[in-house]
Scaffold this motif. Structure first.
Motif, mmCIF file in Angstrom:
data_model
loop_
_atom_site.group_PDB
_atom_site.id
_atom_site.type_symbol
_atom_site.label_atom_id
_atom_site.label_comp_id
_atom_site.label_asym_id
_atom_site.label_seq_id
_atom_site.Cartn_x
_atom_site.Cartn_y
_atom_site.Cartn_z
ATOM 1 N N ARG B 119 -13.033 5.298 -7.750
ATOM 2 C CA ARG B 119 -12.849 5.474 -6.304
ATOM 3 C C ARG B 119 -12.419 4.164 -5.638
ATOM 4 O O ARG B 119 -11.579 4.164 -4.747
ATOM 5 C CB ARG B 119 -14.147 5.984 -5.658
ATOM 6 N N ILE B 122 -8.823 3.573 -6.419
ATOM 7 C CA ILE B 122 -7.966 4.457 -5.620
ATOM 8 C C ILE B 122 -7.861 3.951 -4.186
ATOM 9 O O ILE B 122 -6.780 3.910 -3.605
ATOM 10 C CB ILE B 122 -8.510 5.909 -5.643
ATOM 11 N N LYS B 123 -9.002 3.518 -3.659
ATOM 12 C CA LYS B 123 -9.022 3.005 -2.291
ATOM 13 C C LYS B 123 -8.067 1.817 -2.158
ATOM 14 O O LYS B 123 -7.296 1.724 -1.209
ATOM 15 C CB LYS B 123 -10.451 2.578 -1.933
ATOM 16 N N ILE B 126 -4.503 3.083 -2.277
ATOM 17 C CA ILE B 126 -4.092 3.705 -1.011
ATOM 18 C C ILE B 126 -3.789 2.615 0.020
ATOM 19 O O ILE B 126 -2.773 2.650 0.704
ATOM 20 C CB ILE B 126 -5.188 4.666 -0.467
ATOM 21 N N PHE B 127 -4.684 1.621 0.075
ATOM 22 C CA PHE B 127 -4.498 0.533 1.036
ATOM 23 C C PHE B 127 -3.178 -0.199 0.777
ATOM 24 O O PHE B 127 -2.405 -0.459 1.706
ATOM 25 C CB PHE B 127 -5.685 -0.434 0.952
ATOM 26 N N MET B 130 -0.263 1.980 1.767
ATOM 27 C CA MET B 130 -0.140 2.011 3.238
ATOM 28 C C MET B 130 0.551 0.745 3.744
ATOM 29 O O MET B 130 1.290 0.784 4.717
ATOM 30 C CB MET B 130 -1.522 2.112 3.897
ATOM 31 N N LEU B 180 2.045 6.597 -4.869
ATOM 32 C CA LEU B 180 0.772 7.049 -5.458
ATOM 33 C C LEU B 180 0.958 8.117 -6.531
ATOM 34 O O LEU B 180 -0.011 8.781 -6.917
ATOM 35 C CB LEU B 180 -0.152 7.565 -4.338
ATOM 36 N N LYS B 181 2.167 8.291 -7.013
ATOM 37 C CA LYS B 181 2.483 9.341 -7.989
ATOM 38 C C LYS B 181 1.507 9.411 -9.170
ATOM 39 O O LYS B 181 1.014 10.500 -9.496
ATOM 40 C CB LYS B 181 3.919 9.173 -8.498
ATOM 41 N N TYR B 183 -1.522 8.668 -9.390
ATOM 42 C CA TYR B 183 -2.831 9.176 -8.965
ATOM 43 C C TYR B 183 -2.748 10.628 -8.534
ATOM 44 O O TYR B 183 -3.686 11.400 -8.715
ATOM 45 C CB TYR B 183 -3.387 8.315 -7.816
ATOM 46 N N LEU B 184 -1.600 11.025 -7.978
ATOM 47 C CA LEU B 184 -1.432 12.411 -7.533
ATOM 48 C C LEU B 184 -1.470 13.371 -8.714
ATOM 49 O O LEU B 184 -1.949 14.501 -8.599
ATOM 50 C CB LEU B 184 -0.108 12.580 -6.780
ATOM 51 N N VAL B 187 -4.840 14.696 -9.267
ATOM 52 C CA VAL B 187 -5.510 15.463 -8.210
ATOM 53 C C VAL B 187 -5.367 16.955 -8.480
ATOM 54 O O VAL B 187 -4.276 17.442 -8.768
ATOM 55 C CB VAL B 187 -4.899 15.123 -6.820
#
Ligand SMILES: [Zn+2]
Lengths: 161, 192
Positions: B119, B122-123, B126-127, B130, B180-181, B183-184, B187
């Motif tokens: 997690r 991932i955070k 994502i950051f 962004m 983010l491919k 990681y996607l 999901v």
């Protein structure tokens, strides 16, 4: 609807803002179009992934901390104003008084100069002399002196003779 | 519950308790909004305090034609973008924060350590993803996704049209999907 229109509706689709007609059109399209289906799928996955960015909790004392900061700021700004006047008192009072005194002397002197007669004794004597010449000069004399420019009042032409 | 506008009117008349109520209502939201720009808890706390101090200072300029929350997010967004721009280098190496979070969470024996690491990673991803967006794209996505503002409210916050907001969100999402491919792919989606 074209693919671009369907993609543009993704957010409204997600937030359930679509009307029944639009909703069925979108569902029908993504059921048969691979590209749009993939677009909706990837966006759903992204949305779910972004949910992993969990929230943080604020410190317990954030309200009191806020008011303490406000008090500090107000105290500092008051200190600033007092300090400013204090600085003026110690560093600028003597030069300021000197400048003020100089300016008042200058103004008084200018006033006196403007109200006293502009002519000195010498000027007064010159005036009398010119008036006497004006009275005695002949037309010929006047014509010959003209080359030096006018020196009498135009209203008062020299007398003939 | 007293409306935001009523509270602000009380603040304008010098009632500090009304501002404390505003803090309780919005502090957490703004803190987390700021956190998504900084990825640093301490900086986020400081910035959030600064945002509310600005709000307190300029509350006399607030006109009730705009929703209070929109006005608040506008102030927050401006401050965040300015801060992020000036401290870009510092935030770019914010891995420390991730490590710090892992450490504190790992102390709790009940939490699955691998899951926590995943997690945190991932955070961070994502950051970082962004951070590759433009200011408007990033703010538009944050406001829509995390703050759940309507397109109209986002447009007011970012001083642009609703059409422009839709474009920012669309472009931003496409960039995020691209970044983010890996990681996607992991999901799982229950339903469409
Ligand atoms: Zn299509």
């Amino acid at each position: 609807m074209k693919c671009d229109d369907i993609k543009a509706l993704y957010d409204d689709f997600k937030t359930e803002l679509l009307g029944s007609e639009e909703l069925s059109a979108v569902n029908k399209h993504i059921g048969s179009c691979n590209d749009c289906n993939n677009y909706y799928l990837e966006n759903n996955k992204l949305s779910k992934l972004l949910d992993n960015w969990e929230e943080i909790e604020p410190q317990n004392n954030y309200v009191s901390k806020f008011w303490n900061k406000i008090d500090e700021t107000e105290l500092n700004s008051n200190k600033g104003v007092l300090g400013f006047f204090k600085g003026i008192k110690t560093a600028f009072v003597v030069p300021s008084l000197a400048v003020a005194l100089f300016c008042s002397l200058l103004i008084v002197n200018m006033y006196r100069t403007s109200t006293t007669s502009p002519t000195s004794d010498e000027d007064a004597r010159d005036n009398i002399f010119l008036l006497e010449i004006n009275d005695i000069i002949s037309v010929e004399g006047y014509e010959s002196l003209k080359i030096y420019g006018l020196w009498y009042d135009l209203e008062e032409e020299p007398k003939e003779g | 519950m007293e409306s935001d506008i009523d509270l602000i009117l009380r603040v304008k008349s010098g009632d500090d308790s009304a501002f404390s109520e505003i803090l309780k209502r919005y502090y957490n939201k703004i803190l987390n909004y700021v956190y998504r720009y900084t990825n640093n808890r301490e900086t986020s706390e400081d910035l959030t305090q600064e945002i509310f101090m600005r709000v307190h200072r300029s509350v006399k300029n607030y006109r009730p034609e705009a929703k209070f929350s929109t006005w608040l997010y506008k102030i927050a967004t401006n401050l965040c973008l300015t801060e992020v721009a000036t401290r870009a280098k510092k935030y770019a190496s914010s891995l420390d924060e991730v490590q710090q979070n892992v450490g504190s969470l790992e102390d709790e024996k009940s939490v699955d350590q691998l899951h926590v690491r995943y997690r945190s990673e991932i955070k961070k991803m994502i950051f970082d993803a962004m951070n590759t967006l433009s200011e408007k794209e990033r703010s538009a996505i944050m406001l829509c996704k995390y703050e759940q503002l309507s397109y109209d409210e986002v447009a007011q916050t970012l001083d642009c049209t609703v059409g422009a907001v839709k474009t920012y969100v669309y472009r931003g999402r496409m960039k995020l999907i691209d970044k983010l491919k890996p990681y996607l792919a992991e999901v799982e989606i229950d339903e469409m």
